[in-house]
Design an enzyme around this catalytic site. Structure first.
Site, PDB file in Angstrom:
ATOM      1  CG  ASP A  53      -1.934  -1.075   1.245  1.00  0.00           C
ATOM      2  OD1 ASP A  53      -2.209  -1.630   0.171  1.00  0.00           O
ATOM      3  OD2 ASP A  53      -2.464  -1.370   2.332  1.00  0.00           O
ATOM      4  NE  ARG A  54       0.242   8.429  -1.605  1.00  0.00           N
ATOM      5  CZ  ARG A  54       1.079   8.961  -2.482  1.00  0.00           C
ATOM      6  NH1 ARG A  54       1.467   8.248  -3.526  1.00  0.00           N
ATOM      7  NH2 ARG A  54       1.520  10.190  -2.344  1.00  0.00           N
TER       8      ARG A  54
END
Length: 301
Positions: A141-142
């Site tokens: 995830d970012r």
């Protein structure tokens, strides 16, 4: 361990006794499990030799034979190289592991995007004079930090993809969660699907895909009421760790999407360790990063 060496564009592998009697075709199809299209391309371009000669792909090999594979070919990167400060945790001729910073996507979502880890990886190789079409083997995830594996050529990418699918590559994540987890070790086995009421959120759902997360308690901070845990995944569903920990009443600190308190600038989740069977040598490659300093500071407050 299988003996290999690199020279120019070629990788040479000394055929081990366990491959004796196999053909070149067997190696690509059964051992490396390459797709038919990839095998056909390699065969047509004569990118395989045995003892320096192009031979019949169905001829049985002998232990001690030398197979040469033309793997290290200059290709377009596939993304725009762009400089970003990232740490390299491991690298050899076939793969590399980067320590992804927070607030960075793994790969571009459009051709012109340049602020991702893939762009940084391309720049890193370009600066070394290696023009390779790199490929991320998995994602984060970012806002999740930590180790991400990239393949440096297409055959390595094929083999590593299969290893990930078969769970031969082991991934360990560190997470800070709210509350005291009472069990020293445990497993969460709940299917995960989309949340119909939110565009990005996932949830435990009977109609979702199977998901398995193993966890182990490392430390508990009474002052903060945080547990530091390690998680290992048997599956790779979107937001899997975040959803599973929230579902048992221990959301990740900072993960407001799944019930965490905003006591950290992001979800306190870090991909800390990768154990990778090497795609060509059979070595067990262990890549481990230390616990991020913000995690340590949060525990000690």
């Amino acid at each position: 361990m299988i003996q290999t060496k690199c020279f120019g564009e070629w990788l040479e592998i000394i055929i081990p006794s366990k491959w004796e009697g196999h053909s070149i075709n067997d190696l690509f199809r059964d051992v490396w499990q390459a797709p038919k299209k990839q095998i056909h391309t390699i065969r047509m371009e004569k990118h395989v030799k045995i003892n320096g000669e192009v031979i019949n792909w169905n001829k049985p090999l002998k232990a001690g034979d030398r197979i040469q594979l033309k793997l290290f070919i200059e290709e377009e990167f596939g993304v725009i190289p762009a400089y970003h400060e990232v740490d390299v945790l491991y690298e050899d001729e076939h793969m590399m592991v980067f320590n992804k910073p927070a607030n960075m996507d793994t790969h571009p979502n459009s051709p012109e995007q340049t602020n991702t880890l893939a762009n940084a990886a391309a720049f890193y190789l370009q600066a070394k004079g290696e023009q390779r079409k790199i490929k991320h083997v998995h994602r984060l995830d970012r806002d999740t930090t930590g180790a991400i594996l990239f393949a440096k050529h297409s055959l390595a990418g094929t083999i590593l993809d299969k290893m990930l699918e078969e769970r031969s590559i082991k991934r360990t994540y560190a997470a800070l969660v709210h509350g005291r987890i009472n069990k020293k070790k445990g497993t969460i086995q709940e299917p995960i699907g989309r949340d119909r009421h939110h565009p990005t959120r996932r949830r435990v759902s009977a109609s979702g895909l199977p998901a398995i997360t193993h966890y182990e308690l490392l430390e508990y901070s009474l002052m903060q009421d945080f547990s530091l845990i390690h998680c290992q995944l048997d599956t790779g569903r979107t937001h899997q760790i975040r959803v599973h920990l929230s579902s048992i009443g221990h959301p990740i600190v900072g993960d407001q999407l799944y019930g965490g308190e905003p006591l950290f600038e992001r979800q306190a989740l870090h991909a800390r360790k990768l154990v990778i069977p090497h795609p060509f040598t059979d070595e067990r490659i262990v890549v481990e990063d230390s616990l991020p300093l913000p995690f340590q500071h949060l525990l000690k407050k």
